[in-house]
Design a protein around this motif. Structure first.
Motif, mmCIF file in Angstrom:
data_model
loop_
_atom_site.group_PDB
_atom_site.id
_atom_site.type_symbol
_atom_site.label_atom_id
_atom_site.label_comp_id
_atom_site.label_asym_id
_atom_site.label_seq_id
_atom_site.Cartn_x
_atom_site.Cartn_y
_atom_site.Cartn_z
ATOM 1 N N SER A 102 50.349 38.408 31.567
ATOM 2 C CA SER A 102 49.190 38.158 31.531
ATOM 3 C C SER A 102 48.966 37.275 30.248
ATOM 4 C CB SER A 102 48.291 39.131 31.460
ATOM 5 O OG SER A 102 48.346 40.079 30.551
ATOM 6 N N GLU A 103 49.872 37.547 29.193
ATOM 7 C CA GLU A 103 49.858 36.924 28.066
ATOM 8 C C GLU A 103 50.209 35.345 28.360
ATOM 9 O OE1 GLU A 103 49.191 35.999 24.301
ATOM 10 O OE2 GLU A 103 48.715 37.699 25.176
ATOM 11 N N ALA A 104 51.123 35.105 29.221
ATOM 12 C CA ALA A 104 51.487 33.718 29.535
ATOM 13 C C ALA A 104 50.072 33.195 30.348
ATOM 14 C CB ALA A 104 52.535 33.630 30.235
ATOM 15 N N ALA A 105 49.583 33.756 31.091
ATOM 16 C CA ALA A 105 48.060 33.295 31.591
ATOM 17 C C ALA A 105 47.063 33.006 30.497
ATOM 18 C CB ALA A 105 47.607 34.362 32.678
ATOM 19 N N TRP A 106 47.067 34.072 29.552
ATOM 20 C CA TRP A 106 46.018 33.721 28.594
ATOM 21 C C TRP A 106 46.263 32.453 27.843
ATOM 22 C CZ3 TRP A 106 41.464 35.591 27.451
ATOM 23 C CH2 TRP A 106 41.113 35.452 26.084
ATOM 24 N N GLN A 107 47.717 32.225 27.370
ATOM 25 C CA GLN A 107 48.037 30.970 26.594
ATOM 26 C C GLN A 107 47.901 29.815 27.388
ATOM 27 O OE1 GLN A 107 48.823 31.221 23.623
ATOM 28 N NE2 GLN A 107 48.805 33.271 23.391
ATOM 29 N N TYR A 163 45.883 32.245 38.574
ATOM 30 C CA TYR A 163 46.526 33.188 37.823
ATOM 31 C C TYR A 163 46.122 34.690 38.412
ATOM 32 C CZ TYR A 163 48.273 30.167 34.411
ATOM 33 O OH TYR A 163 48.856 29.120 33.948
ATOM 34 N N GLY A 164 45.133 34.514 39.138
ATOM 35 C CA GLY A 164 44.699 35.998 39.958
ATOM 36 C C GLY A 164 43.794 36.812 39.080
ATOM 37 N N LEU A 165 43.270 36.103 37.984
ATOM 38 C CA LEU A 165 42.435 36.721 36.910
ATOM 39 C C LEU A 165 41.198 37.280 37.639
ATOM 40 C CD1 LEU A 165 42.798 34.578 33.878
ATOM 41 C CD2 LEU A 165 44.067 36.870 34.680
ATOM 42 N N LEU A 166 40.674 36.582 38.698
ATOM 43 C CA LEU A 166 39.236 36.981 39.252
ATOM 44 C C LEU A 166 39.623 37.472 40.669
ATOM 45 C CD1 LEU A 166 37.308 33.480 38.321
ATOM 46 C CD2 LEU A 166 37.521 35.751 37.185
ATOM 47 N N LEU A 167 40.812 38.078 41.097
ATOM 48 C CA LEU A 167 40.978 38.597 42.176
ATOM 49 C C LEU A 167 39.934 40.032 42.121
ATOM 50 C CD1 LEU A 167 45.021 38.956 42.330
ATOM 51 C CD2 LEU A 167 43.312 37.723 44.053
ATOM 52 N N PRO A 168 39.665 40.320 43.337
ATOM 53 C CA PRO A 168 38.695 41.506 43.396
ATOM 54 C C PRO A 168 39.532 42.763 43.052
ATOM 55 C CG PRO A 168 38.835 40.819 45.813
ATOM 56 C CD PRO A 168 39.596 39.822 44.845
ATOM 57 N N TYR A 169 38.653 43.639 42.542
ATOM 58 C CA TYR A 169 39.408 44.858 42.362
ATOM 59 C C TYR A 169 38.520 45.987 43.403
ATOM 60 C CZ TYR A 169 40.913 44.378 37.584
ATOM 61 O OH TYR A 169 41.582 43.941 36.599
ATOM 62 N N SER A 170 39.135 46.948 43.866
ATOM 63 C CA SER A 170 38.599 47.914 44.988
ATOM 64 C C SER A 170 37.209 48.288 44.577
ATOM 65 C CB SER A 170 39.544 48.995 45.130
ATOM 66 O OG SER A 170 39.220 49.699 44.066
ATOM 67 N N ARG A 171 36.377 48.570 45.450
ATOM 68 C CA ARG A 171 35.286 49.028 45.260
ATOM 69 C C ARG A 171 35.178 50.245 44.289
ATOM 70 N NH1 ARG A 171 29.799 49.369 47.804
ATOM 71 N NH2 ARG A 171 30.430 47.425 48.849
ATOM 72 N N ARG A 172 36.196 51.081 44.675
ATOM 73 C CA ARG A 172 36.135 52.432 43.634
ATOM 74 C C ARG A 172 36.610 52.108 42.323
ATOM 75 N NH1 ARG A 172 40.830 56.785 45.192
ATOM 76 N NH2 ARG A 172 42.345 55.005 44.855
ATOM 77 N N ALA A 173 37.477 51.057 42.094
ATOM 78 C CA ALA A 173 37.751 50.749 40.877
ATOM 79 C C ALA A 173 36.619 49.920 40.173
ATOM 80 C CB ALA A 173 38.845 49.444 40.803
ATOM 81 N N GLU A 174 35.851 49.212 40.601
ATOM 82 C CA GLU A 174 34.413 48.822 40.320
ATOM 83 C C GLU A 174 33.633 49.933 39.819
ATOM 84 O OE1 GLU A 174 33.787 45.651 39.567
ATOM 85 O OE2 GLU A 174 35.900 45.406 39.830
ATOM 86 N N ALA A 177 33.159 37.320 33.822
ATOM 87 C CA ALA A 177 33.947 37.990 32.807
ATOM 88 C C ALA A 177 35.298 38.427 33.390
ATOM 89 C CB ALA A 177 33.098 38.953 32.081
ATOM 90 N N PHE A 178 36.470 38.266 32.501
ATOM 91 C CA PHE A 178 37.519 38.834 33.260
ATOM 92 C C PHE A 178 38.185 39.802 32.047
ATOM 93 C CE2 PHE A 178 38.659 34.909 31.580
ATOM 94 C CZ PHE A 178 40.195 35.143 30.921
ATOM 95 N N VAL A 179 39.170 40.537 32.210
ATOM 96 C CA VAL A 179 39.865 41.217 31.172
ATOM 97 C C VAL A 179 41.612 41.126 31.548
ATOM 98 C CG1 VAL A 179 39.753 43.517 32.248
ATOM 99 C CG2 VAL A 179 40.103 43.292 29.683
ATOM 100 N N LEU A 180 42.315 40.939 30.788
ATOM 101 C CA LEU A 180 43.600 41.299 30.952
ATOM 102 C C LEU A 180 44.206 42.493 30.542
ATOM 103 C CD1 LEU A 180 44.744 37.631 29.677
ATOM 104 C CD2 LEU A 180 44.417 38.355 31.835
ATOM 105 N N PRO A 181 45.213 42.884 31.047
ATOM 106 C CA PRO A 181 45.776 44.235 30.596
ATOM 107 C C PRO A 181 46.168 44.207 29.077
ATOM 108 C CG PRO A 181 47.217 43.384 32.407
ATOM 109 C CD PRO A 181 46.164 42.550 32.023
ATOM 110 N N SER A 182 46.396 43.245 28.317
ATOM 111 C CA SER A 182 46.790 43.183 27.218
ATOM 112 C C SER A 182 45.457 43.338 26.394
ATOM 113 C CB SER A 182 47.581 41.750 26.893
ATOM 114 O OG SER A 182 46.763 40.602 27.336
#
Ligand SMILES: [Zn+2]
Length: 249
Positions: free
Chosen positions: A44-49, A175-186, A97-102
């Motif tokens: 994810s750091e590589a994606a951010w860069q 980069y898959g940054l906007l891939l959906p999370y599960s409804r439960r995760a949301e 909006a999105f967030v990376l694990p980092s």
């Protein structure tokens, strides 16, 4: 159900599958975490860069200062300062909006234009922080053949030389940054987000107002946060019930 099949087919042992199931105290449930979290952070750091190079987001200035101020309040109140957080504003007509694990949080200009106050901005930031605390990125990666993210990053970096710069949406999708999370995760991220808001003195009820705005946006046919962050009646009702149950306003 089918989530274990690809791993079984790939010859991963049952031991590994069991070993990947971890109890998450914050959530009060077990999570399937197969992805190596160090690897995920590096990817994810590589994606951010790559995003920084190709999208030239704002990393300083009034918008970023505003987000950082709101973010810092949440981080301090919710005891999240044991990890690092950083913010960037991307030019895009899609409120997202999105967030990376980092801990890197990206917010688009149109989302900033949409929010009516800092409480609503705190809803977005708190929600994204909730995903990281809940380890949703690792869980998503583990349940959807996540090693793909690494491949995408490698291809993205290799493919970036001399090519036309894509839009924020195209790059983020790559980069898959906007891939959906599960409804439960949301719903989990929603609840964690309003917990943080309440601790920091933001009005939790503004979370409901924000998701109503997002729902209106979706009805008006705009591309959305909604593709990753379904803002429907169920989510709004769940949040309202949670806030009422807590006696917040
Ligand atoms: Zn989300």
């Amino acid at each position: 159900m089918t989530r274990t099949a690809p791993f079984a087919a790939a010859g991963l042992s049952l031991t590994l599958l069991l070993g990947g199931c971890a109890y998450n105290d914050t959530l009060g449930r077990n999570q399937l975490i197969l992805a190596d979290s160090t690897g995920l952070e590096q990817q994810s750091e590589a994606a951010w860069q790559q995003l920084l190079r190709t999208q030239n987001p704002a990393l300083t200035g009034a918008s970023v200062d505003r987000i950082r101020r709101v973010g810092n309040r949440l981080v301090e109140a919710a005891g999240l300062s044991n990890r690092s957080w950083d913010y960037a504003v991307f030019n895009s007509e899609s409120p997202n909006a999105f967030v990376l694990p980092s801990g890197k949080i990206g917010v688009t200009t149109s989302l900033l234009a949409l929010v009516q106050n800092d409480d609503q901005l705190a809803t977005v930031i708190g929600h994204e922080m909730g995903h990281v605390v809940a380890r949703h990125p690792a869980e998503r990666a583990s349940s959807t053949a996540l090693t793909n993210l690494g491949l995408q990053v490698a291809q993205g970096v290799a493919g970036s030389r001399g090519q036309t710069v894509g839009s924020f949406g195209a790059i983020a999708a790559q980069y898959g940054l906007l891939l959906p999370y599960s409804r439960r995760a949301e719903l989990e991220a929603d609840r964690l987000g309003v917990d943080y808001m309440n601790s920091a003195g933001f009005r939790p009820s503004q979370a409901v107002a924000l998701w109503r705005l997002m729902a209106q946006q979706r009805q008006s046919g705009q591309p959305e946060f909604a593709s990753t962050h379904p803002s429907d009646a169920t989510r709004i009702a769940a949040l309202e019930a949670y806030i009422r149950e807590r006696g917040w306003s």
